[in-house]
Design a protein around this motif. Structure first.
Motif, PDB file in Angstrom:
ATOM      1  N   THR A  28       0.731  -1.038  -0.059  1.00 15.05           N
ATOM      2  CA  THR A  28       0.232   0.009   0.162  1.00 15.05           C
ATOM      3  C   THR A  28       0.944   1.195   0.014  1.00 15.05           C
ATOM      4  OG1 THR A  28      -1.692  -1.020   1.294  1.00 15.05           O
ATOM      5  CG2 THR A  28      -1.650   1.208   1.333  1.00 15.05           C
ATOM      6  N   TRP A  58     -14.962   3.086   0.075  1.00 17.30           N
ATOM      7  CA  TRP A  58     -15.007   2.870   1.519  1.00 17.30           C
ATOM      8  C   TRP A  58     -15.987   3.912   2.181  1.00 17.30           C
ATOM      9  CZ3 TRP A  58     -13.689  -1.676   3.201  1.00 17.30           C
ATOM     10  CH2 TRP A  58     -12.847  -2.406   2.466  1.00 17.30           C
ATOM     11  N   GLU A  61     -14.573   7.134   4.112  1.00 19.84           N
ATOM     12  CA  GLU A  61     -12.869   6.814   4.046  1.00 19.84           C
ATOM     13  C   GLU A  61     -12.368   7.199   2.431  1.00 19.84           C
ATOM     14  OE1 GLU A  61     -11.548   3.337   5.888  1.00 19.84           O
ATOM     15  OE2 GLU A  61     -13.024   3.500   7.178  1.00 19.84           O
ATOM     16  N   GLU A  64     -10.317   3.546  -2.889  1.00 19.84           N
ATOM     17  CA  GLU A  64      -8.882   2.588  -2.848  1.00 19.84           C
ATOM     18  C   GLU A  64      -9.051   2.373  -4.347  1.00 19.84           C
ATOM     19  OE1 GLU A  64      -6.658  -0.446  -0.066  1.00 19.84           O
ATOM     20  OE2 GLU A  64      -8.952  -0.751  -0.585  1.00 19.84           O
ATOM     21  N   ARG A  81      -1.856  -1.215  -4.011  1.00 20.86           N
ATOM     22  CA  ARG A  81      -2.971  -0.480  -3.426  1.00 20.86           C
ATOM     23  C   ARG A  81      -2.647   0.998  -3.066  1.00 20.86           C
ATOM     24  NH1 ARG A  81      -6.612  -4.066  -0.532  1.00 20.86           N
ATOM     25  NH2 ARG A  81      -6.095  -5.911  -0.681  1.00 20.86           N
ATOM     26  N   THR A  82      -3.561   1.963  -3.367  1.00 16.97           N
ATOM     27  CA  THR A  82      -3.466   3.178  -2.773  1.00 16.97           C
ATOM     28  C   THR A  82      -5.034   3.809  -2.414  1.00 16.97           C
ATOM     29  OG1 THR A  82      -2.643   5.541  -3.302  1.00 16.97           O
ATOM     30  CG2 THR A  82      -3.944   4.457  -5.063  1.00 16.97           C
ATOM     31  N   ARG A  83      -4.800   4.654  -1.421  1.00 16.04           N
ATOM     32  CA  ARG A  83      -6.375   5.231  -1.215  1.00 16.04           C
ATOM     33  C   ARG A  83      -6.181   6.653  -1.367  1.00 16.04           C
ATOM     34  NH1 ARG A  83      -9.320   3.366   3.530  1.00 16.04           N
ATOM     35  NH2 ARG A  83      -9.309   1.011   3.341  1.00 16.04           N
TER      36      ARG A  83
END
Length: 150
Positions: A28, A58, A61, A64, A81-83
């Motif tokens: 991540t 999410w 949040e 993603e 993965r990245t938010r």
């Protein structure tokens, strides 16, 4: 390259630890490092096969973005993965690293509204161009009529 060697390269170059067991690695990264992590996966780790890209909403949040790439010679797989954070809908495109990301990023745009910066042809791929909204967002009203029904 072995999965353990890949873990060491990820830790050294990105400053984050890869998780996962055996040949299935995951990392991540912050959105600002998304493209850097992708280039590292291709150039340093030998992940030349782009398996898929998708997204997850999410709710509060934010979104993603995920991409799974593979080194078919080693063999091991890496899930990036990245938010994006609450209210953020922009992410760097991976099409400059893997041409196979093209249609999958278009699908994420179509379904989630994620704008992939640097994408060569970002437009809807599954729904008509005049469709309003993005159906896989949790905020999408599924009971809203869409005339004409398709």
């Amino acid at each position: 390259m072995t999965p353990d060697q890949a873990r060491a390269v990820i830790q050294e170059k990105l400053g984050v630890a890869a998780t996962g067991e055996g040949a299935a690695l995951a990392v991540t990264v912050p959105a600002a490092q998304w493209l850097t992590a992708a280039r590292l996966a291709r150039e340093a780790l030998g992940c030349v096969y782009f398996n898929f890209s998708t997204a997850v909403d999410w709710k509060d949040e934010g979104l993603e973005v995920l991409a799974r790439v593979e080194n078919l010679d080693a063999p091991f797989a890496l899930t990036l993965r990245t938010r994006l954070g609450a209210g953020v809908t922009a992410c760097a495109s991976l099409t400059s690293v893997w041409r196979g990301a093209d249609w999958m990023e278009r699908e994420c745009y179509d379904m989630f509204g994620i704008r992939f910066e640097g994408h060569p042809d970002l437009r809807r791929i599954l729904l008509p161009q005049d469709w309003e909204g993005h159906p896989l967002l949790k905020s999408y009203a599924v009971d809203t009529p869409h005339p004409p029904y398709r």
